[in-house]
Design a protein around this motif. Structure first.
Motif, PDB file in Angstrom:
ATOM      1  N   LEU A  18      58.227  78.093  54.085  1.00 60.85           N
ATOM      2  CA  LEU A  18      57.020  77.829  53.291  1.00 60.85           C
ATOM      3  C   LEU A  18      57.178  76.554  52.482  1.00 60.85           C
ATOM      4  O   LEU A  18      56.251  75.743  52.381  1.00 60.85           O
ATOM      5  CB  LEU A  18      56.754  79.016  52.362  1.00 60.85           C
ATOM      6  CG  LEU A  18      55.911  80.164  52.934  1.00 60.85           C
ATOM      7  CD1 LEU A  18      56.034  81.393  52.057  1.00 60.85           C
ATOM      8  CD2 LEU A  18      54.451  79.730  53.055  1.00 60.85           C
ATOM      9  N   THR A  19      58.364  76.361  51.892  1.00 65.24           N
ATOM     10  CA  THR A  19      58.603  75.183  51.050  1.00 65.24           C
ATOM     11  C   THR A  19      58.464  73.895  51.846  1.00 65.24           C
ATOM     12  O   THR A  19      57.763  72.954  51.437  1.00 65.24           O
ATOM     13  CB  THR A  19      60.008  75.253  50.427  1.00 65.24           C
ATOM     14  OG1 THR A  19      60.128  76.460  49.671  1.00 65.24           O
ATOM     15  CG2 THR A  19      60.246  74.067  49.516  1.00 65.24           C
ATOM     16  N   GLN A  20      59.129  73.844  53.011  1.00 70.00           N
ATOM     17  CA  GLN A  20      59.073  72.636  53.832  1.00 70.00           C
ATOM     18  C   GLN A  20      57.686  72.416  54.424  1.00 70.00           C
ATOM     19  O   GLN A  20      57.216  71.284  54.532  1.00 70.00           O
ATOM     20  CB  GLN A  20      60.121  72.714  54.944  1.00 70.00           C
ATOM     21  CG  GLN A  20      61.555  72.689  54.426  1.00 70.00           C
ATOM     22  CD  GLN A  20      62.564  72.768  55.555  1.00 70.00           C
ATOM     23  OE1 GLN A  20      62.291  72.379  56.691  1.00 70.00           O
ATOM     24  NE2 GLN A  20      63.737  73.311  55.260  1.00 70.00           N
ATOM     25  N   ALA A  21      57.021  73.507  54.792  1.00 68.63           N
ATOM     26  CA  ALA A  21      55.666  73.384  55.330  1.00 68.63           C
ATOM     27  C   ALA A  21      54.722  72.837  54.264  1.00 68.63           C
ATOM     28  O   ALA A  21      53.849  72.016  54.558  1.00 68.63           O
ATOM     29  CB  ALA A  21      55.172  74.741  55.827  1.00 68.63           C
ATOM     30  N   ALA A  22      54.897  73.281  53.024  1.00 73.09           N
ATOM     31  CA  ALA A  22      54.067  72.794  51.923  1.00 73.09           C
ATOM     32  C   ALA A  22      54.252  71.298  51.737  1.00 73.09           C
ATOM     33  O   ALA A  22      53.282  70.563  51.483  1.00 73.09           O
ATOM     34  CB  ALA A  22      54.424  73.543  50.636  1.00 73.09           C
ATOM     35  N   GLU A  23      55.488  70.839  51.881  1.00 74.86           N
ATOM     36  CA  GLU A  23      55.763  69.398  51.733  1.00 74.86           C
ATOM     37  C   GLU A  23      55.089  68.608  52.853  1.00 74.86           C
ATOM     38  O   GLU A  23      54.489  67.560  52.615  1.00 74.86           O
ATOM     39  CB  GLU A  23      57.272  69.163  51.753  1.00 74.86           C
ATOM     40  CG  GLU A  23      58.002  69.709  50.527  1.00 74.86           C
ATOM     41  CD  GLU A  23      59.509  69.513  50.622  1.00 74.86           C
ATOM     42  OE1 GLU A  23      59.970  68.979  51.663  1.00 74.86           O
ATOM     43  OE2 GLU A  23      60.221  69.891  49.673  1.00 74.86           O
ATOM     44  N   VAL A  24      55.204  69.107  54.088  1.00 71.34           N
ATOM     45  CA  VAL A  24      54.616  68.410  55.231  1.00 71.34           C
ATOM     46  C   VAL A  24      53.092  68.392  55.130  1.00 71.34           C
ATOM     47  O   VAL A  24      52.436  67.390  55.460  1.00 71.34           O
ATOM     48  CB  VAL A  24      55.052  69.079  56.554  1.00 71.34           C
ATOM     49  CG1 VAL A  24      54.286  68.501  57.736  1.00 71.34           C
ATOM     50  CG2 VAL A  24      56.551  68.912  56.762  1.00 71.34           C
ATOM     51  N   LEU A  25      52.517  69.502  54.646  1.00 69.92           N
ATOM     52  CA  LEU A  25      51.058  69.616  54.553  1.00 69.92           C
ATOM     53  C   LEU A  25      50.493  69.007  53.276  1.00 69.92           C
ATOM     54  O   LEU A  25      49.273  68.953  53.097  1.00 69.92           O
ATOM     55  CB  LEU A  25      50.653  71.093  54.616  1.00 69.92           C
ATOM     56  CG  LEU A  25      50.917  71.806  55.952  1.00 69.92           C
ATOM     57  CD1 LEU A  25      50.770  73.309  55.809  1.00 69.92           C
ATOM     58  CD2 LEU A  25      49.983  71.281  57.029  1.00 69.92           C
ATOM     59  N   ILE A  27      50.665  70.149  50.161  1.00 64.68           N
ATOM     60  CA  ILE A  27      49.977  71.176  49.386  1.00 64.68           C
ATOM     61  C   ILE A  27      51.017  71.920  48.557  1.00 64.68           C
ATOM     62  O   ILE A  27      52.169  72.062  48.982  1.00 64.68           O
ATOM     63  CB  ILE A  27      49.220  72.157  50.329  1.00 64.68           C
ATOM     64  CG1 ILE A  27      48.468  73.219  49.534  1.00 64.68           C
ATOM     65  CG2 ILE A  27      50.157  72.805  51.315  1.00 64.68           C
ATOM     66  CD1 ILE A  27      47.606  74.133  50.402  1.00 64.68           C
ATOM     67  N   ALA A  28      50.650  72.357  47.382  1.00 60.73           N
ATOM     68  CA  ALA A  28      51.598  73.094  46.539  1.00 60.73           C
ATOM     69  C   ALA A  28      51.964  74.417  47.204  1.00 60.73           C
ATOM     70  O   ALA A  28      51.122  75.071  47.815  1.00 60.73           O
ATOM     71  CB  ALA A  28      50.980  73.348  45.165  1.00 60.73           C
ATOM     72  N   SER A  33      51.036  79.736  49.856  1.00 60.98           N
ATOM     73  CA  SER A  33      51.304  81.185  49.901  1.00 60.98           C
ATOM     74  C   SER A  33      50.018  81.974  49.733  1.00 60.98           C
ATOM     75  O   SER A  33      49.821  83.020  50.376  1.00 60.98           O
ATOM     76  CB  SER A  33      52.302  81.560  48.799  1.00 60.98           C
ATOM     77  OG  SER A  33      53.552  80.937  49.011  1.00 60.98           O
ATOM     78  N   GLN A  34      49.112  81.482  48.896  1.00 54.90           N
ATOM     79  CA  GLN A  34      47.837  82.152  48.688  1.00 54.90           C
ATOM     80  C   GLN A  34      46.978  82.111  49.952  1.00 54.90           C
ATOM     81  O   GLN A  34      46.287  83.080  50.287  1.00 54.90           O
ATOM     82  CB  GLN A  34      47.079  81.488  47.537  1.00 54.90           C
ATOM     83  CG  GLN A  34      45.747  82.160  47.200  1.00 54.90           C
ATOM     84  CD  GLN A  34      45.917  83.639  46.861  1.00 54.90           C
ATOM     85  OE1 GLN A  34      46.757  83.999  46.039  1.00 54.90           O
ATOM     86  NE2 GLN A  34      45.109  84.501  47.496  1.00 54.90           N
ATOM     87  N   GLN A  35      47.042  80.998  50.683  1.00 49.84           N
ATOM     88  CA  GLN A  35      46.296  80.887  51.938  1.00 49.84           C
ATOM     89  C   GLN A  35      46.804  81.914  52.955  1.00 49.84           C
ATOM     90  O   GLN A  35      46.022  82.539  53.672  1.00 49.84           O
ATOM     91  CB  GLN A  35      46.436  79.465  52.510  1.00 49.84           C
ATOM     92  CG  GLN A  35      45.769  78.381  51.695  1.00 49.84           C
ATOM     93  CD  GLN A  35      44.259  78.481  51.737  1.00 49.84           C
ATOM     94  OE1 GLN A  35      43.678  79.009  52.690  1.00 49.84           O
ATOM     95  NE2 GLN A  35      43.593  77.992  50.697  1.00 49.84           N
ATOM     96  N   VAL A  36      48.132  82.086  53.006  1.00 45.10           N
ATOM     97  CA  VAL A  36      48.714  83.082  53.911  1.00 45.10           C
ATOM     98  C   VAL A  36      48.300  84.487  53.495  1.00 45.10           C
ATOM     99  O   VAL A  36      47.948  85.329  54.327  1.00 45.10           O
ATOM    100  CB  VAL A  36      50.252  82.966  53.937  1.00 45.10           C
ATOM    101  CG1 VAL A  36      50.861  84.108  54.764  1.00 45.10           C
ATOM    102  CG2 VAL A  36      50.674  81.629  54.509  1.00 45.10           C
ATOM    103  N   ALA A  37      48.333  84.740  52.181  1.00 47.78           N
ATOM    104  CA  ALA A  37      47.949  86.059  51.670  1.00 47.78           C
ATOM    105  C   ALA A  37      46.495  86.368  52.019  1.00 47.78           C
ATOM    106  O   ALA A  37      46.151  87.501  52.388  1.00 47.78           O
ATOM    107  CB  ALA A  37      48.161  86.111  50.160  1.00 47.78           C
ATOM    108  N   THR A  38      45.627  85.370  51.903  1.00 52.42           N
ATOM    109  CA  THR A  38      44.216  85.548  52.245  1.00 52.42           C
ATOM    110  C   THR A  38      44.065  85.886  53.719  1.00 52.42           C
ATOM    111  O   THR A  38      43.287  86.766  54.103  1.00 52.42           O
ATOM    112  CB  THR A  38      43.418  84.268  51.915  1.00 52.42           C
ATOM    113  OG1 THR A  38      43.539  83.975  50.529  1.00 52.42           O
ATOM    114  CG2 THR A  38      41.954  84.434  52.275  1.00 52.42           C
TER     115      THR A  38
END
Length: 305
Positions: A18-25, A27-28, A33-38
């Protein structure tokens, strides 16, 4: 579900963090994580398993990942088709090649022909085992693949191209133009792993004759296999086109396997569910034309000889 969440989910699974994906995308991480939860709430399923090492998809997550890649790829193809309407073909076309196939010798003519006819089309060539290639075609990572395929695969449409006989290739004492399968069983062999179409066909033939193969090494790489055979430690079994290519670059010989003769069907595989882009269709037609010309030339040479 929306496309943005699907894109986020695919990127997370591809990276495994999640951390690395956030950096690539860009996005915080809390927002990601909230998008995944949704997404999980919308589907009423847990999609990711979070550990200290990263994240992995659940069974439900794996199913969504496969569909998400297909959906995103189709959206990308639709966008490209609309943008390029009435214009020259452009974009990337990805082709999988199983090691040692007859199509391997056509890579340069294919690249040259595509370059001449469609200069804005980028061809991506990926070499891997047949099982892996079919999987990549089904999940949209490859537009098409050329491989030896003996049985139907769900989700795959196979276009038969040709049949190739299997040959024994070695560098020690040459047994002659042909060799009985019983004699092959007495030799040290370098063969690919058991998921390879060549290996499956050889194992099947040995089993039917109640013979056992004397395998001294399992090798996937054609370059490594060439070096191993050239050393004289053992021989290998290859389709005719791959056998001729190996012999032409070394001091090795090739002998047609008989009693029984062994062959493998070569096919061009495409997805049975995903539409091909105009660029992919154009490249596919070029590849089929080159393969057809190659087969005809081989037949003419056989008649002359």
């Amino acid at each position: 579900m929306n496309l943005r969440r699907l894109k986020y989910f695919v990127k997370i699974v591809d990276i495994g963090s999640l951390t690395q994906a956030a950096e690539v995308l860009h996005i915080a991480q809390p927002a990601l994580s909230q998008q995944v939860a949704t997404l999980e709430n919308e589907l009423d399923q847990q999609l990711l398993i979070r550990t200290k090492r990263g994240v992995t998809p659940t069974e439900a997550g794996k199913i969504l990942y496969s569909h998400a890649r297909t959906i995103l790829r189709q959206c990308e193809q639709a966008q490209t088709a609309v943008i390029n309407a009435g214009q020259a073909l452009a974009g990337q076309v990805s082709i999988g090649l199983a090691p040692g196939t007859a199509a391997s010798s056509l890579t340069m003519p294919l690249l040259q022909t595509v370059r001449e006819q469609f200069p804005d089309v980028l061809v991506y060539l990926h070499e891997n085992s047949g099982a892996s290639l079919n999987e990549k075609v089904m999940n949209g990572q490859l537009d098409m693949a050329v491989l030896y395929d003996r049985s139907p695969v769900a989700g795959i449409t196979s276009i038969p191209l040709m049949k190739e006989e299997l040959y024994l290739v070695g560098a020690s004492t040459c047994p002659g133009q042909t060799i009985d399968l019983t004699a092959v069983a007495e030799m040290n062999l370098f063969l690919p792993r058991d998921y390879s179409a060549v290996r499956k066909r050889v194992d099947e033939a040995f089993s039917l004759r109640r013979l056992s193969a004397r395998i001294i090494g399992e090798i996937e790489s054609i370059a490594t296999l060439t070096a191993a055979v050239s050393s004289g430690m053992g021989a290998t079994v290859l389709p005719e086109s791959a056998a001729r290519a190996l012999v032409s670059s070394t001091n090795a010989w090739m002998a047609r396997i008989t009693s029984p003769t062994l062959n493998l069907p070569l096919s061009l595989n495409i997805s049975a569910t995903q539409p091909m882009s105009p660029s992919a269709l154009a490249v596919k037609n070029i590849l089929l034309s080159l393969l057809n010309n190659s087969v005809n030339e081989d037949r003419e040479l056989m008649l002359v000889s």
